[in-house]
Write a protein that holds these residues in place. Structure first.
Motif, PDB file in Angstrom:
ATOM      1  N   ALA A 154      -1.782 -53.030 -25.132  1.00 30.81           N
ATOM      2  CA  ALA A 154      -3.073 -52.888 -25.816  1.00 30.81           C
ATOM      3  C   ALA A 154      -3.365 -54.114 -26.686  1.00 30.81           C
ATOM      4  CB  ALA A 154      -3.089 -51.620 -26.660  1.00 30.81           C
ATOM      5  N   ARG A 187      -4.976 -56.701 -24.487  1.00 30.98           N
ATOM      6  CA  ARG A 187      -6.366 -56.308 -24.186  1.00 30.98           C
ATOM      7  C   ARG A 187      -7.270 -56.609 -25.374  1.00 30.98           C
ATOM      8  NH1 ARG A 187      -3.605 -52.020 -21.853  1.00 30.98           N
ATOM      9  NH2 ARG A 187      -4.057 -50.654 -23.603  1.00 30.98           N
ATOM     10  N   GLY A 188      -6.775 -56.366 -26.574  1.00 27.46           N
ATOM     11  CA  GLY A 188      -7.548 -56.662 -27.780  1.00 27.46           C
ATOM     12  C   GLY A 188      -7.801 -58.151 -27.947  1.00 27.46           C
ATOM     13  N   ALA A 244     -10.453 -59.152 -25.501  1.00 33.19           N
ATOM     14  CA  ALA A 244     -11.772 -58.687 -25.951  1.00 33.19           C
ATOM     15  C   ALA A 244     -12.301 -59.600 -27.063  1.00 33.19           C
ATOM     16  CB  ALA A 244     -11.686 -57.245 -26.434  1.00 33.19           C
ATOM     17  N   GLN A 245     -11.428 -60.031 -27.953  1.00 32.25           N
ATOM     18  CA  GLN A 245     -11.842 -60.948 -29.015  1.00 32.25           C
ATOM     19  C   GLN A 245     -12.279 -62.283 -28.426  1.00 32.25           C
ATOM     20  OE1 GLN A 245      -8.192 -60.604 -31.446  1.00 32.25           O
ATOM     21  NE2 GLN A 245      -9.597 -60.268 -33.154  1.00 32.25           N
TER      22      GLN A 245
END
Length: 72
Positions: A38, A41-42, A45-46
């Protein structure tokens, strides 16, 4: 120092998403890490949102995962 031509604001979110997709195709481990972690993934996304540069993502991945593979 970021400029309009370099850094997170140099591209639109759509362009950054395409760059990320191309990077994941060229380096499959980038996709595997995102499927499992995760945290990764973060970071992605950033990056797509323009909050961080790819260099910052790369450094975070190296710091977070680089030392775990080869314990001395």
């Amino acid at each position: 120092m970021p400029t309009p031509y370099f850094g997170p604001n140099a591209q639109t979110p759509e362009q950054r998403a395409r760059v990320l997709e191309q990077m994941q195709q060229a380096i499959p481990s980038l996709r595997v890490k995102a499927n499992v972690h995760a945290f990764v993934r973060g970071l992605y996304a950033q990056y797509v949102a323009g909050e961080v540069s790819w260099q910052q993502v790369s450094q975070a991945l190296e710091h977070g995962f680089g030392r775990q593979r080869n314990p001395a």
